[in-house]
Write an enzyme that holds these catalytic residues in place. Sequence first.
Site, PDB file in Angstrom:
ATOM      1  N   THR A  96       0.730  -1.183  -0.053  1.00 40.45           N
ATOM      2  CA  THR A  96       0.067  -0.005  -0.077  1.00 40.45           C
ATOM      3  C   THR A  96       0.768   1.276  -0.046  1.00 40.45           C
ATOM      4  O   THR A  96       1.437   1.436   1.039  1.00 40.45           O
ATOM      5  CB  THR A  96      -0.925  -0.014   1.238  1.00 40.45           C
ATOM      6  OG1 THR A  96      -1.602  -1.173   1.172  1.00 40.45           O
ATOM      7  CG2 THR A  96      -1.810   1.165   1.189  1.00 40.45           C
ATOM      8  N   LYS A 169      -7.119   1.252  -2.630  1.00 39.55           N
ATOM      9  CA  LYS A 169      -6.593   0.897  -1.268  1.00 39.55           C
ATOM     10  C   LYS A 169      -6.586   2.154  -0.276  1.00 39.55           C
ATOM     11  O   LYS A 169      -6.855   1.996   0.888  1.00 39.55           O
ATOM     12  CB  LYS A 169      -5.629   0.346  -1.435  1.00 39.55           C
ATOM     13  CG  LYS A 169      -4.746  -0.185  -0.313  1.00 39.55           C
ATOM     14  CD  LYS A 169      -5.829  -1.457   0.446  1.00 39.55           C
ATOM     15  CE  LYS A 169      -5.340  -1.674   1.750  1.00 39.55           C
ATOM     16  NZ  LYS A 169      -3.958  -2.130   2.251  1.00 39.55           N
ATOM     17  N   LYS A 236       0.800   5.079   8.209  1.00 40.26           N
ATOM     18  CA  LYS A 236       1.473   5.575   6.951  1.00 40.26           C
ATOM     19  C   LYS A 236      -0.035   5.632   6.034  1.00 40.26           C
ATOM     20  O   LYS A 236       0.213   6.347   5.180  1.00 40.26           O
ATOM     21  CB  LYS A 236       2.418   4.511   6.444  1.00 40.26           C
ATOM     22  CG  LYS A 236       2.787   4.505   5.072  1.00 40.26           C
ATOM     23  CD  LYS A 236       1.953   3.441   4.049  1.00 40.26           C
ATOM     24  CE  LYS A 236       1.942   1.946   4.639  1.00 40.26           C
ATOM     25  NZ  LYS A 236       1.160   1.244   3.961  1.00 40.26           N
TER      26      LYS A 236
HETATM   27  P1  NA7 Z   1       5.853  -5.899   7.539  1.00 40.37           P
HETATM   28  O1  NA7 Z   1       5.466  -7.092   8.230  1.00 40.37           O
HETATM   29  O2  NA7 Z   1       6.309  -4.766   8.128  1.00 40.37           O
HETATM   30  O3  NA7 Z   1       6.833  -6.089   6.331  1.00 40.37           O
HETATM   31  C1  NA7 Z   1       7.388  -5.225   5.766  1.00 40.37           C
HETATM   32  C2  NA7 Z   1       8.278  -5.667   4.431  1.00 40.37           C
HETATM   33  O4  NA7 Z   1       8.887  -4.424   4.150  1.00 40.37           O
HETATM   34  C3  NA7 Z   1       9.335  -6.481   5.098  1.00 40.37           C
HETATM   35  O5  NA7 Z   1       9.643  -7.512   3.941  1.00 40.37           O
HETATM   36  C4  NA7 Z   1      10.459  -5.634   5.189  1.00 40.37           C
HETATM   37  O6  NA7 Z   1      11.729  -5.933   5.177  1.00 40.37           O
HETATM   38  C5  NA7 Z   1      10.238  -4.625   4.031  1.00 40.37           C
HETATM   39  N1  NA7 Z   1      10.877  -3.400   4.095  1.00 40.37           N
HETATM   40  C6  NA7 Z   1      10.600  -2.226   4.941  1.00 40.37           C
HETATM   41  N2  NA7 Z   1      11.474  -1.275   4.669  1.00 40.37           N
HETATM   42  C7  NA7 Z   1      12.304  -1.685   3.717  1.00 40.37           C
HETATM   43  C8  NA7 Z   1      13.382  -1.141   2.937  1.00 40.37           C
HETATM   44  N3  NA7 Z   1      13.753   0.239   3.220  1.00 40.37           N
HETATM   45  N4  NA7 Z   1      13.878  -1.623   2.255  1.00 40.37           N
HETATM   46  C9  NA7 Z   1      13.480  -2.914   1.764  1.00 40.37           C
HETATM   47  N5  NA7 Z   1      12.437  -3.816   2.302  1.00 40.37           N
HETATM   48  C10 NA7 Z   1      11.883  -2.978   3.219  1.00 40.37           C
HETATM   49  O7  NA7 Z   1       4.456  -5.337   6.993  1.00 40.37           O
HETATM   50  P2  NA7 Z   1       3.191  -6.039   6.068  1.00 40.37           P
HETATM   51  O8  NA7 Z   1       3.771  -7.412   5.459  1.00 40.37           O
HETATM   52  O9  NA7 Z   1       2.113  -6.435   7.290  1.00 40.37           O
HETATM   53  O10 NA7 Z   1       2.826  -4.952   5.005  1.00 40.37           O
HETATM   54  C11 NA7 Z   1       3.163  -4.844   3.994  1.00 40.37           C
HETATM   55  C12 NA7 Z   1       2.370  -3.872   2.840  1.00 40.37           C
HETATM   56  O11 NA7 Z   1       1.108  -4.492   2.813  1.00 40.37           O
HETATM   57  C13 NA7 Z   1       2.224  -2.588   3.597  1.00 40.37           C
HETATM   58  O12 NA7 Z   1       2.437  -1.573   2.537  1.00 40.37           O
HETATM   59  C14 NA7 Z   1       1.048  -2.575   4.301  1.00 40.37           C
HETATM   60  O13 NA7 Z   1       0.512  -1.461   4.412  1.00 40.37           O
HETATM   61  C15 NA7 Z   1       0.099  -3.542   3.358  1.00 40.37           C
HETATM   62  P3  NA7 Z   1      12.443  -6.538   6.727  1.00 40.37           P
HETATM   63  O14 NA7 Z   1      11.961  -7.725   6.945  1.00 40.37           O
HETATM   64  O15 NA7 Z   1      11.915  -5.410   7.818  1.00 40.37           O
HETATM   65  O16 NA7 Z   1      13.994  -6.730   6.478  1.00 40.37           O
END
Ligand code: NA7
Length: 287
Positions: A96, A169, A236
């Site tokens: 999202t 969304k 967010k």
């Molecule tokens: P989570 O469980 O907080 O997972 C977030 C994911 O995003 C996770 O794989 C993170 O990697 C990744 N992430 C966060 N910041 C970065 C950066 N800077 N670079 C690369 N990857 C990153 O969220 P959800 O799975 O509940 O939600 C995902 C989306 O669906 C979100 O937009 C919601 O609003 C709806 P990590 O594991 O922390 O290394």
Amino acid sequence: MAKLAFLGLGLMGTPIAARLIEAGHDLTVWNRTSGKTRPLVDQGASVASSPAEAVAGADAVFTMVATPEALEQVLFGDEGVVGALSPGQRVIDMSTVGPQMIASVARRLPSHVTLVDAPVRGSVPEASTGRLEIYVGASQAAFDYVQPLLDPLGNVHHVGGPGAGAATKVVVNLTLGVAITALGEALALADTLGIERTTLLDVLVDSPIGPIVRGKRANIESGTYPPTFKLSLALKDLRLVGESAAGSGPDLRLAAASQSWLEQAARDGAADLDFSAVVATILEARS
Ligand code: NA7
């Protein structure tokens, strides 16, 4: 069956990727924190050491990351997807991130690559059981391609052209933010009026905010908020609502009030808890 890359294995990405494997696809996964790839490797996925490496040879690349900044990093950062994309590949973003970010990404991807926005409503239980609501913004041709990939994940809605899924969304999560904070304020008022909590929750189940009462009642009654949708992400989304309405857009006073409650909850230390923890913040606040 398709060869797919899946980038972002958080609470949502992990069960969605697992369902794609169960559907028979050949999956290569990547996550910033590499340890989170383990359960998917156990189910048969390959692991890539960077987003760029994951994309090689894939028919389609899924992204499911937290925020617009995270998507920026995965697509355009060091070892990002963009340098590795080949003609005909599709990028399907399920995060999202709002319509502005999707438009920005579309402008910057190579013209021979198709971007589809496909964010979802529902959290971990729905993702794990293929019961998400998926809002797809795509041309008809792109939708016809992605629909069979998305079908095992939930109900697939073609809501309009590119960007319409992301826009839908944001609208949906405006209602979610307002509903959870309305529940918090309803419970706070009921406390003041001396109404017993269990009795009130029984009544509210049949009110206009019934679905959120059913979904979050156990958290509220236990006072524990294990995250299925993190409060930081709900906040967010309210920010994305504000950005979407900025300029000459509508005057969204309820959205602003909900955002303010979520900000207070985040300041109180609830950012990584379930978004329903905002109810506890509202119950503790006094004017
Ligand atoms: P989570 O469980 O907080 O997972 C977030 C994911 O995003 C996770 O794989 C993170 O990697 C990744 N992430 C966060 N910041 C970065 C950066 N800077 N670079 C690369 N990857 C990153 O969220 P959800 O799975 O509940 O939600 C995902 C989306 O669906 C979100 O937009 C919601 O609003 C709806 P990590 O594991 O922390 O290394």
